[in-house]
Scaffold this motif. Structure first.
Motif, PDB file in Angstrom:
ATOM      1  N   THR A   9       5.431   6.525   6.115  1.00  0.00           N
ATOM      2  CA  THR A   9       5.256   5.892   7.003  1.00  0.00           C
ATOM      3  C   THR A   9       4.405   4.568   6.090  1.00  0.00           C
ATOM      4  O   THR A   9       3.352   5.193   5.253  1.00  0.00           O
ATOM      5  CB  THR A   9       5.222   5.524   8.414  1.00  0.00           C
ATOM      6  OG1 THR A   9       3.605   5.884   8.548  1.00  0.00           O
ATOM      7  CG2 THR A   9       6.523   6.504   8.847  1.00  0.00           C
ATOM      8  N   LYS A  10       3.836   3.565   6.730  1.00  0.00           N
ATOM      9  CA  LYS A  10       2.364   2.774   6.420  1.00  0.00           C
ATOM     10  C   LYS A  10       2.063   3.292   7.283  1.00  0.00           C
ATOM     11  O   LYS A  10       1.627   3.755   8.650  1.00  0.00           O
ATOM     12  CB  LYS A  10       3.412   1.072   6.826  1.00  0.00           C
ATOM     13  CG  LYS A  10       3.631   0.842   5.536  1.00  0.00           C
ATOM     14  CD  LYS A  10       3.393  -0.895   6.196  1.00  0.00           C
ATOM     15  CE  LYS A  10       4.822  -1.396   6.511  1.00  0.00           C
ATOM     16  NZ  LYS A  10       5.190  -2.504   6.883  1.00  0.00           N
ATOM     17  N   GLY A  11       0.256   3.152   6.941  1.00  0.00           N
ATOM     18  CA  GLY A  11      -1.162   3.521   7.969  1.00  0.00           C
ATOM     19  C   GLY A  11      -1.936   2.271   8.729  1.00  0.00           C
ATOM     20  O   GLY A  11      -2.356   2.718   9.881  1.00  0.00           O
ATOM     21  N   TYR A  12      -1.138   1.015   8.875  1.00  0.00           N
ATOM     22  CA  TYR A  12      -1.262  -0.367  10.085  1.00  0.00           C
ATOM     23  C   TYR A  12      -2.781   0.326  10.238  1.00  0.00           C
ATOM     24  O   TYR A  12      -3.184  -0.186   9.427  1.00  0.00           O
ATOM     25  CB  TYR A  12      -0.495   0.705  10.761  1.00  0.00           C
ATOM     26  CG  TYR A  12       1.110   0.517  10.980  1.00  0.00           C
ATOM     27  CD1 TYR A  12       2.015  -1.072  10.883  1.00  0.00           C
ATOM     28  CD2 TYR A  12       1.889   1.504  11.215  1.00  0.00           C
ATOM     29  CE1 TYR A  12       3.165  -0.914  10.723  1.00  0.00           C
ATOM     30  CE2 TYR A  12       3.093   1.526  10.176  1.00  0.00           C
ATOM     31  CZ  TYR A  12       3.862   0.530  10.269  1.00  0.00           C
ATOM     32  OH  TYR A  12       4.947   0.207  10.014  1.00  0.00           O
ATOM     33  N   HIS A  66      -2.430   8.388  15.573  1.00  0.00           N
ATOM     34  CA  HIS A  66      -1.124   7.711  16.079  1.00  0.00           C
ATOM     35  C   HIS A  66      -2.548   6.553  16.546  1.00  0.00           C
ATOM     36  O   HIS A  66      -2.468   5.237  16.900  1.00  0.00           O
ATOM     37  CB  HIS A  66      -0.864   8.312  17.519  1.00  0.00           C
ATOM     38  CG  HIS A  66       0.496   8.611  16.086  1.00  0.00           C
ATOM     39  ND1 HIS A  66       1.849   7.468  16.516  1.00  0.00           N
ATOM     40  CD2 HIS A  66       1.055   9.420  15.621  1.00  0.00           C
ATOM     41  CE1 HIS A  66       2.393   8.064  15.479  1.00  0.00           C
ATOM     42  NE2 HIS A  66       2.601   9.309  15.233  1.00  0.00           N
ATOM     43  N   ARG A  67      -3.700   7.245  17.573  1.00  0.00           N
ATOM     44  CA  ARG A  67      -4.417   5.887  18.130  1.00  0.00           C
ATOM     45  C   ARG A  67      -5.544   5.499  17.292  1.00  0.00           C
ATOM     46  O   ARG A  67      -5.125   4.404  17.324  1.00  0.00           O
ATOM     47  CB  ARG A  67      -5.301   6.843  18.848  1.00  0.00           C
ATOM     48  CG  ARG A  67      -5.439   7.815  20.786  1.00  0.00           C
ATOM     49  CD  ARG A  67      -6.476   8.089  21.285  1.00  0.00           C
ATOM     50  NE  ARG A  67      -7.316   9.202  19.802  1.00  0.00           N
ATOM     51  CZ  ARG A  67      -6.340  10.421  20.462  1.00  0.00           C
ATOM     52  NH1 ARG A  67      -5.028  10.543  21.106  1.00  0.00           N
ATOM     53  NH2 ARG A  67      -6.846  11.689  20.016  1.00  0.00           N
ATOM     54  N   ALA A  68      -5.618   6.119  15.726  1.00  0.00           N
ATOM     55  CA  ALA A  68      -6.454   4.872  15.222  1.00  0.00           C
ATOM     56  C   ALA A  68      -5.289   4.396  14.564  1.00  0.00           C
ATOM     57  O   ALA A  68      -5.823   3.129  14.203  1.00  0.00           O
ATOM     58  CB  ALA A  68      -7.036   5.903  14.316  1.00  0.00           C
ATOM     59  N   ALA A  69      -4.404   4.426  13.991  1.00  0.00           N
ATOM     60  CA  ALA A  69      -3.377   3.614  13.212  1.00  0.00           C
ATOM     61  C   ALA A  69      -3.251   2.481  13.812  1.00  0.00           C
ATOM     62  O   ALA A  69      -1.718   1.386  13.974  1.00  0.00           O
ATOM     63  CB  ALA A  69      -1.987   4.649  12.754  1.00  0.00           C
ATOM     64  N   GLY A  70      -2.262   2.561  15.524  1.00  0.00           N
ATOM     65  CA  GLY A  70      -2.354   1.259  16.554  1.00  0.00           C
ATOM     66  C   GLY A  70      -0.604   1.877  17.003  1.00  0.00           C
ATOM     67  O   GLY A  70       0.158   2.360  16.569  1.00  0.00           O
ATOM     68  N   PRO A  71      -0.107   0.851  17.976  1.00  0.00           N
ATOM     69  CA  PRO A  71       1.034   1.069  18.410  1.00  0.00           C
ATOM     70  C   PRO A  71       2.807   0.670  17.499  1.00  0.00           C
ATOM     71  O   PRO A  71       3.786   1.116  17.041  1.00  0.00           O
ATOM     72  CB  PRO A  71       1.278   0.410  19.429  1.00  0.00           C
ATOM     73  CG  PRO A  71       0.273  -1.037  19.074  1.00  0.00           C
ATOM     74  CD  PRO A  71      -1.008   0.072  18.989  1.00  0.00           C
TER      75      PRO A  71
END
Ligand code: AR6
Length: 205
Positions: free
Chosen positions: A92-95, A67-72
């Motif tokens: 989900t997508k990887g952002y 979650h930290r690396a993918a962003g909000p």
């Protein structure tokens, strides 16, 4: 790291004389798996798998790192999923990750008195994640060692399950399009377990 690099660091100890190099036109099962020691958030594959919890709203361990690396935006998409049952997985997508997608799999909390149940749930995490990737025509997927951190699953037992489900899926019709499964290990101890058990499930031809 790109797939090429992952491949070069891949599979089995050279000292065992079992390291295989891909030769064109004769891909074996062993050419389709790798062990990579490092941070899964850095791995450039079509999908990384997250060891999530039923709420799918983040947490500690690899879940927190992803979650930290993918962003909000990852959390925003996760909020629309309404959680996930133990043993199941959602994509989900990887952002902001180098990986295109995240497959959120919910492993069981280990309990030695419920081994029949938890082993089935852990197996289902792997098979469902592989199925989701194949359904989306993804070609490369990376797994962390689901349930073996905070959830306490013994690493040997969990690795047998991971490897057995993966070899089964890769040999099935549904798994034909999957080119590579990367097992990402975070500690030297876990790396040794994967190295030792891999030949049992991916023998040399
Ligand atoms: N890259 C690869 N592997 C990692 C990383 C990383 N960046 N960080 C940790 N690991 P865990 P679980 C390894 O505890 O046991 C969370 O709070 C770690 O060393 O992340 O399935 C969730 O929200 C271990 O080998 O997952 C759930 O509530 C493996 O990843 C709960 O923890 C899994 O450890 C899930 O517990």
């Amino acid at each position: 790291p790109r797939i090429r690099e992952l491949f070069e660091r891949a599979v089995l100890r050279p000292s065992q004389g079992q390291r295989r190099v891909a030769t064109s036109g004769s891909a074996t099962m062993l050419d389709r798996v790798s062990i990579f020691k490092g941070d899964i958030t850095k791995v450039e594959v079509d999908a990384i798998v997250n060891a999530a919890n039923r709420r799918l709203l983040g947490g500690g361990g690899v879940d927190g790192a992803i979650h930290r690396a993918a962003g909000p935006e990852l959390l925003e998409e996760c909020r629309t999923l309404n959680g996930c049952a133990t043993g199941d997985a959602k994509i989900t997508k990887g952002y902001d990750l180098p990986a295109g997608h995240v497959i959120h799999a919910v492993g069981p909390v280990y309990s030695s008195s419920k081994v029949d149940i938890v082993s089935g749930q852990l197996a289902s995490c792997y098979s469902t994640s592989l199925k989701l990737a194949a359904q989306r025509s993804l070609k490369t997927i990376a797994f962390p060692s689901i349930s073996t951190g905070i959830y306490g699953y013994p690493i040997d037992d969990a690795t047998h399950i991971a490897l057995s489900e993966t070899t089964k899926f890769l040999q099935s019709e549904a798994g034909r399009g999957l080119e590579r499964v990367v097992f990402v290990v975070f500690s030297a101890e876990d790396e040794t377990v994967y190295h030792d058990l891999l030949p049992l499930y991916f023998p040399l031809p």
